[in-house]
Write a protein that holds these residues in place. Sequence first.
Motif, mmCIF file in Angstrom:
data_model
loop_
_atom_site.group_PDB
_atom_site.id
_atom_site.type_symbol
_atom_site.label_atom_id
_atom_site.label_comp_id
_atom_site.label_asym_id
_atom_site.label_seq_id
_atom_site.Cartn_x
_atom_site.Cartn_y
_atom_site.Cartn_z
ATOM 1 N N ALA A 155 -6.499 7.741 -0.825
ATOM 2 C CA ALA A 155 -5.217 8.412 -0.389
ATOM 3 C C ALA A 155 -5.143 9.880 -0.908
ATOM 4 O O ALA A 155 -5.123 10.519 0.372
ATOM 5 C CB ALA A 155 -5.351 6.898 0.558
ATOM 6 N N SER A 156 -4.754 9.382 -1.646
ATOM 7 C CA SER A 156 -3.358 10.145 -2.372
ATOM 8 C C SER A 156 -3.533 10.741 -3.260
ATOM 9 O O SER A 156 -2.905 11.823 -4.168
ATOM 10 C CB SER A 156 -2.243 10.144 -1.662
ATOM 11 O OG SER A 156 -1.510 8.798 -2.530
ATOM 12 N N SER A 212 -4.767 -2.433 -3.152
ATOM 13 C CA SER A 212 -3.608 -1.664 -2.797
ATOM 14 C C SER A 212 -3.316 0.040 -3.909
ATOM 15 O O SER A 212 -3.743 0.530 -3.908
ATOM 16 C CB SER A 212 -2.479 -2.140 -2.743
ATOM 17 O OG SER A 212 -2.263 -2.675 -2.040
ATOM 18 N N ARG A 213 -3.304 -0.370 -4.718
ATOM 19 C CA ARG A 213 -3.682 0.893 -6.297
ATOM 20 C C ARG A 213 -5.148 0.924 -5.665
ATOM 21 O O ARG A 213 -5.084 2.744 -6.238
ATOM 22 C CB ARG A 213 -3.110 0.044 -7.792
ATOM 23 C CG ARG A 213 -2.174 -0.559 -7.711
ATOM 24 C CD ARG A 213 -2.067 -1.635 -9.250
ATOM 25 N NE ARG A 213 -2.138 -0.572 -10.360
ATOM 26 C CZ ARG A 213 -1.335 -1.136 -11.369
ATOM 27 N NH1 ARG A 213 -1.724 -2.389 -11.641
ATOM 28 N NH2 ARG A 213 -0.993 -0.374 -12.408
ATOM 29 N N LYS A 258 -2.562 9.227 -6.039
ATOM 30 C CA LYS A 258 -1.110 9.195 -6.948
ATOM 31 C C LYS A 258 -1.573 7.496 -7.312
ATOM 32 O O LYS A 258 -2.120 6.919 -6.797
ATOM 33 C CB LYS A 258 0.330 8.598 -5.766
ATOM 34 C CG LYS A 258 0.183 10.134 -5.279
ATOM 35 C CD LYS A 258 1.408 10.248 -4.600
ATOM 36 C CE LYS A 258 2.448 11.399 -4.350
ATOM 37 N NZ LYS A 258 3.488 11.761 -3.246
ATOM 38 N N SER A 259 -0.647 6.518 -8.449
ATOM 39 C CA SER A 259 -0.726 5.970 -8.464
ATOM 40 C C SER A 259 1.073 4.565 -8.076
ATOM 41 O O SER A 259 0.782 5.281 -7.849
ATOM 42 C CB SER A 259 -0.894 5.837 -10.438
ATOM 43 O OG SER A 259 0.423 6.102 -10.803
ATOM 44 N N ILE A 260 0.056 3.128 -8.216
ATOM 45 C CA ILE A 260 1.388 2.384 -7.865
ATOM 46 C C ILE A 260 1.338 1.723 -9.289
ATOM 47 O O ILE A 260 0.558 1.527 -10.003
ATOM 48 C CB ILE A 260 1.107 1.497 -7.002
ATOM 49 C CG1 ILE A 260 0.695 2.243 -5.922
ATOM 50 C CG2 ILE A 260 2.311 0.632 -6.487
ATOM 51 C CD1 ILE A 260 -0.117 1.220 -4.877
ATOM 52 N N GLY A 273 0.476 -1.341 0.011
ATOM 53 C CA GLY A 273 -0.179 -0.161 0.218
ATOM 54 C C GLY A 273 0.870 1.552 -0.023
ATOM 55 O O GLY A 273 0.487 2.082 -0.301
ATOM 56 N N ALA A 274 1.809 1.302 -0.378
ATOM 57 C CA ALA A 274 2.926 2.386 0.350
ATOM 58 C C ALA A 274 4.208 2.527 -0.395
ATOM 59 O O ALA A 274 4.870 3.285 -0.983
ATOM 60 C CB ALA A 274 3.648 2.200 1.623
ATOM 61 N N ASP A 315 5.396 3.257 -4.123
ATOM 62 C CA ASP A 315 5.465 3.967 -5.613
ATOM 63 C C ASP A 315 5.866 3.234 -6.848
ATOM 64 O O ASP A 315 4.476 2.523 -7.888
ATOM 65 C CB ASP A 315 5.954 4.700 -5.745
ATOM 66 C CG ASP A 315 6.141 6.081 -4.343
ATOM 67 O OD1 ASP A 315 5.154 6.396 -4.682
ATOM 68 O OD2 ASP A 315 7.292 6.186 -3.989
ATOM 69 N N ARG A 367 -4.167 3.973 -2.505
ATOM 70 C CA ARG A 367 -3.433 4.900 -3.116
ATOM 71 C C ARG A 367 -4.523 5.248 -3.744
ATOM 72 O O ARG A 367 -4.021 7.001 -3.363
ATOM 73 C CB ARG A 367 -2.734 4.192 -3.222
ATOM 74 C CG ARG A 367 -1.106 5.360 -3.933
ATOM 75 C CD ARG A 367 -0.063 5.227 -2.357
ATOM 76 N NE ARG A 367 0.809 6.520 -2.272
ATOM 77 C CZ ARG A 367 1.927 5.910 -2.880
ATOM 78 N NH1 ARG A 367 1.783 4.390 -2.351
ATOM 79 N NH2 ARG A 367 2.765 6.405 -3.162
#
Length: 274
Positions: free
Chosen positions: A170-171, A163-164, A173-175, A121-122, A124, A167
């Motif tokens: 939440a932010s 997780s993507r 942002k993509s993974i 989940g954290a 990049d 993410r």
Amino acid sequence: MSQAKVIVVGNEKGGAGKSTIAIHVATALLHGGARVATLDLDLRQQSMAHFFAHRRAWLDANGAVAPVPIEFLLGAELAKAPDAEAVAHFEDAFDRACDQADFVLIDTPGSDTAVGRAAHGAADLVVTPMNDSFVDFDMLGVVDPVSLDLKRPSLYSETVWNSRKARAVASGKSIDWVVLRNRLAPTEARNRKRLDERVQALSRRVGFRVGPGLRDRVIYRELFPFGLTIADLSPAIRPVAMSLQHVAARQELRALMGSLGISGLDGEERLAAQ
């Protein structure tokens, strides 16, 4: 606020070469001049942690110099801790790693764990090595046993997908997700074309990129006890006899880093003869 790029090497199957990929990516980044922090979440086996312990010992014993990462060790006893406690320890180490490094590289266990999910989940960038077989593909997707048509993504693919989504919510942002075709045999396998077709079909369905991994070369295993990789070899660091195969392995590592979209290794040809 930290701008560290977080790279998670993961799948939920052992033997795919996660730790081998993790240590090679880490050392390539170190030789590119980056500050690299490492966390080994495979709390029982700790292959990456052992590798860098060997590295420090070999360098000290031989009076040699090579870059080393900033290590954050969680301890094997945490494997038996409750999930909430294990995740809290991980998050504390992770925050400190992000404050001190340009890249945070996390090696995850070959099973579904709470800390492994927290790491994904954290991320990049998620890097998933798979060997050249339907045994490993089963970790990514399920195929029909008669037609070999792709039926659905696996539980691990769903973990990365969730997780993507989390993410992004939440932010914003993509993974990025890259699947590496790892440990390919030198000769063409009979099932490779069928496997390639299923990998490409699944990549379109769940959104990963496909890149080259590392072949099954003796040099990768040969250097592990010293805590060294092909990126470290130079006129001053040669614990094993050199050959043209080692130059090919170095180019292989360059291709891997290119597929991940990150730079590594220095511009000097470290394998040049004295």
